[in-house]
Design a protein around this motif. Structure first.
Motif, PDB file in Angstrom:
ATOM      1  N   PRO A 183     -45.509  -3.475 -68.148  1.00  4.25           N
ATOM      2  CA  PRO A 183     -45.567  -4.934 -68.048  1.00  4.25           C
ATOM      3  C   PRO A 183     -44.664  -5.590 -69.080  1.00  4.25           C
ATOM      4  N   VAL A 184     -43.973  -6.637 -68.670  1.00  5.70           N
ATOM      5  CA  VAL A 184     -43.107  -7.388 -69.573  1.00  5.70           C
ATOM      6  C   VAL A 184     -43.881  -8.589 -70.113  1.00  5.70           C
ATOM      7  N   THR A 185     -43.933  -8.722 -71.409  1.00  5.76           N
ATOM      8  CA  THR A 185     -44.610  -9.864 -72.022  1.00  5.76           C
ATOM      9  C   THR A 185     -43.574 -10.720 -72.723  1.00  5.76           C
ATOM     10  N   ILE A 186     -43.438 -11.958 -72.295  1.00  3.68           N
ATOM     11  CA  ILE A 186     -42.439 -12.870 -72.839  1.00  3.68           C
ATOM     12  C   ILE A 186     -43.088 -13.750 -73.897  1.00  3.68           C
ATOM     13  N   GLY A 187     -42.569 -13.682 -75.103  1.00  4.16           N
ATOM     14  CA  GLY A 187     -43.149 -14.451 -76.194  1.00  4.16           C
ATOM     15  C   GLY A 187     -42.536 -15.813 -76.378  1.00  4.16           C
ATOM     16  N   ARG A 188     -41.280 -15.987 -75.899  1.00  3.42           N
ATOM     17  CA  ARG A 188     -40.615 -17.270 -76.134  1.00  3.42           C
ATOM     18  C   ARG A 188     -39.632 -17.579 -75.018  1.00  3.42           C
ATOM     19  N   LEU A 189     -39.579 -18.822 -74.644  1.00  2.00           N
ATOM     20  CA  LEU A 189     -38.617 -19.322 -73.670  1.00  2.00           C
ATOM     21  C   LEU A 189     -37.777 -20.390 -74.337  1.00  2.00           C
ATOM     22  N   ARG A 190     -36.467 -20.216 -74.285  1.00  2.40           N
ATOM     23  CA  ARG A 190     -35.574 -21.235 -74.853  1.00  2.40           C
ATOM     24  C   ARG A 190     -34.357 -21.355 -73.955  1.00  2.40           C
ATOM     25  N   PHE A 191     -34.148 -22.547 -73.401  1.00  2.00           N
ATOM     26  CA  PHE A 191     -32.990 -22.768 -72.551  1.00  2.00           C
ATOM     27  C   PHE A 191     -32.652 -24.252 -72.541  1.00  2.00           C
ATOM     28  N   SER A 192     -31.465 -24.564 -72.090  1.00  2.00           N
ATOM     29  CA  SER A 192     -31.031 -25.952 -72.030  1.00  2.00           C
ATOM     30  C   SER A 192     -30.264 -26.185 -70.747  1.00  2.00           C
ATOM     31  N   PHE A 193     -30.213 -27.457 -70.328  1.00  2.78           N
ATOM     32  CA  PHE A 193     -29.502 -27.798 -69.111  1.00  2.78           C
ATOM     33  C   PHE A 193     -29.085 -29.266 -69.169  1.00  2.78           C
ATOM     34  N   GLY A 194     -28.083 -29.593 -68.342  1.00  4.54           N
ATOM     35  CA  GLY A 194     -27.575 -30.955 -68.302  1.00  4.54           C
ATOM     36  C   GLY A 194     -26.516 -31.200 -69.356  1.00  4.54           C
ATOM     37  N   GLY A 195     -25.847 -32.353 -69.245  1.00  5.92           N
ATOM     38  CA  GLY A 195     -24.852 -32.729 -70.238  1.00  5.92           C
ATOM     39  C   GLY A 195     -23.595 -31.885 -70.206  1.00  5.92           C
ATOM     40  N   THR A 196     -23.285 -31.263 -69.061  1.00  8.09           N
ATOM     41  CA  THR A 196     -22.070 -30.460 -68.966  1.00  8.09           C
ATOM     42  C   THR A 196     -20.883 -31.352 -68.616  1.00  8.09           C
ATOM     43  N   ARG A 197     -19.671 -30.825 -68.788  1.00 11.07           N
ATOM     44  CA  ARG A 197     -18.485 -31.594 -68.441  1.00 11.07           C
ATOM     45  C   ARG A 197     -18.447 -31.891 -66.952  1.00 11.07           C
ATOM     46  N   ALA A 198     -18.894 -30.927 -66.172  1.00  4.15           N
ATOM     47  CA  ALA A 198     -18.878 -31.103 -64.724  1.00  4.15           C
ATOM     48  C   ALA A 198     -19.953 -32.065 -64.252  1.00  4.15           C
ATOM     49  N   ALA A 199     -21.057 -32.138 -64.989  1.00  2.00           N
ATOM     50  CA  ALA A 199     -22.180 -32.990 -64.581  1.00  2.00           C
ATOM     51  C   ALA A 199     -22.777 -33.675 -65.805  1.00  2.00           C
ATOM     52  N   PRO A 200     -22.036 -34.635 -66.382  1.00  2.00           N
ATOM     53  CA  PRO A 200     -22.529 -35.281 -67.608  1.00  2.00           C
ATOM     54  C   PRO A 200     -23.797 -36.092 -67.401  1.00  2.00           C
ATOM     55  N   HIS A 201     -24.056 -36.540 -66.157  1.00  2.00           N
ATOM     56  CA  HIS A 201     -25.254 -37.334 -65.879  1.00  2.00           C
ATOM     57  C   HIS A 201     -26.247 -36.565 -65.002  1.00  2.00           C
ATOM     58  N   TYR A 202     -26.182 -35.241 -65.065  1.00  2.00           N
ATOM     59  CA  TYR A 202     -27.153 -34.421 -64.331  1.00  2.00           C
ATOM     60  C   TYR A 202     -28.567 -34.834 -64.720  1.00  2.00           C
ATOM     61  N   VAL A 203     -28.767 -35.032 -66.018  1.00  2.00           N
ATOM     62  CA  VAL A 203     -29.987 -35.649 -66.543  1.00  2.00           C
ATOM     63  C   VAL A 203     -29.557 -36.926 -67.236  1.00  2.00           C
ATOM     64  N   ALA A 204     -30.153 -38.047 -66.878  1.00  2.00           N
ATOM     65  CA  ALA A 204     -29.759 -39.324 -67.463  1.00  2.00           C
ATOM     66  C   ALA A 204     -30.990 -40.179 -67.706  1.00  2.00           C
ATOM     67  N   SER A 205     -30.850 -41.102 -68.652  1.00  2.00           N
ATOM     68  CA  SER A 205     -31.946 -42.030 -68.949  1.00  2.00           C
ATOM     69  C   SER A 205     -31.555 -43.432 -68.525  1.00  2.00           C
ATOM     70  N   THR A 206     -32.557 -44.173 -68.091  1.00  2.00           N
ATOM     71  CA  THR A 206     -32.372 -45.581 -67.741  1.00  2.00           C
ATOM     72  C   THR A 206     -33.219 -46.488 -68.626  1.00  2.00           C
ATOM     73  N   SER A 207     -33.953 -45.879 -69.541  1.00  2.00           N
ATOM     74  CA  SER A 207     -34.768 -46.652 -70.474  1.00  2.00           C
ATOM     75  C   SER A 207     -35.214 -45.744 -71.608  1.00  2.00           C
ATOM     76  N   CYS A 208     -35.756 -46.364 -72.646  1.00  2.00           N
ATOM     77  CA  CYS A 208     -36.337 -45.635 -73.772  1.00  2.00           C
ATOM     78  C   CYS A 208     -37.769 -46.125 -73.941  1.00  2.00           C
ATOM     79  N   PRO A 209     -38.738 -45.412 -73.361  1.00  2.00           N
ATOM     80  CA  PRO A 209     -40.130 -45.872 -73.437  1.00  2.00           C
ATOM     81  C   PRO A 209     -40.644 -45.864 -74.881  1.00  2.00           C
ATOM     82  N   PRO A 210     -41.588 -46.721 -75.199  1.00  2.00           N
ATOM     83  CA  PRO A 210     -42.194 -46.695 -76.539  1.00  2.00           C
ATOM     84  C   PRO A 210     -42.768 -45.305 -76.851  1.00  2.00           C
ATOM     85  N   GLY A 211     -42.387 -44.755 -77.972  1.00  2.00           N
ATOM     86  CA  GLY A 211     -42.869 -43.431 -78.358  1.00  2.00           C
ATOM     87  C   GLY A 211     -41.993 -42.301 -77.891  1.00  2.00           C
TER      88      GLY A 211
END
Length: 236
Positions: A183-211
């Motif tokens: 059995p494989v036991t994974i202790g940590r997951l770390r990855f990132s996505f978005g903000g690439t040159r090809a897709a700079p707005h793959y993830v985008a914000s339209t507001s900054c909610p309080p908090g």
């Protein structure tokens, strides 16, 4: 009993002859959104999302075998995946990442070190691709204890009502849950996505909610679901 963080930097897996216990595990997760300046409806701001989550277990125990992971996003973040080149799970399964359009890759992560006392090291690497239907597909490679390549098609809920209008989810295939009859036991997951040159707005914000931008992460270990909630800081 004191708790011990089983992992180092990266997506880390430790293989043991016995599976870890999910009942005593907790999830320690962080989600960062960069840059942290929020956009507006007229001028959306593109972002890169970085996820860093660790499964915390009592000292002397291994993390449980994970079967799936979900990321939920609250209001303020949007996903603009139309117009971004796509790579289907079928193409990835047949030809691997090199068979995909280079601009279809929207994220990645690398392996890292693990605890020196772990009996067998396994360090998978993830590559994230934009797939048809507004989904993200993960291509995972594992070199040890055996060479494994697996495709993890994503599912997506976009535009839903309520506190979590967008949700991504992936299921770990059996080939990443059990390798070489261990059995494989994974202790940590770390990855990132978005903000690439090809897709700079793959993830985008339209507001900054309080908090900040709210997020929720759900990690599945069989019938057990580990949950972590938080907010990614933002400024107007």
């Amino acid at each position: 009993m004191p708790k011990h963080l089983v992992a180092a930097v990266g997506v880390v897996a430790a293989c043991a002859l016995g599976t870890g216990s999910a009942e005593a595990a907790t999830l320690d997760a962080k989600v960062a959104v960069t840059p942290n300046t929020g956009g507006s409806a007229r001028h959306p701001q593109g972002h890169r999302v970085t996820v860093d989550a660790s499964v915390v277990v009592p000292e002397g125990e291994f993390p449980p075998t994970l079967t799936g992971v979900e990321l939920w996003y609250g209001p303020g973040l949007e996903f603009h995946r139309d117009g971004v080149p796509t790579c289907s799970p079928r193409v990835l399964s047949q030809g691997g990442p090199t068979a995909c359009p280079p601009r279809s890759q929207v994220g990645q992560t690398g392996g890292g070190g693990i605890e020196p006392d772990d009996p067998v090291e396994a360090q998978p690497k993830f590559h994230l691709f934009n797939a048809p239907g507004g989904r993200m597909t993960i291509y995972a490679t594992l070199q040890h204890p055996a060479r494994v390549r697996a495709v993890m098609p994503g599912t997506v809920i976009d535009g839903a009502r309520g506190a979590w209008p967008h949700r991504d989810a992936w299921t770990f295939p059996v080939t990443l849950q059990n390798v070489a009859q261990m059995p494989v036991t994974i202790g940590r997951l770390r990855f990132s996505f978005g903000g690439t040159r090809a897709a700079p707005h793959y993830v985008a914000s339209t507001s900054c909610p309080p908090g900040g931008w709210p997020w929720r992460m759900r990690v599945h270990a069989g019938a057990t679901v580990l949950v972590a909630d938080g907010r990614a800081p933002c400024r107007r």
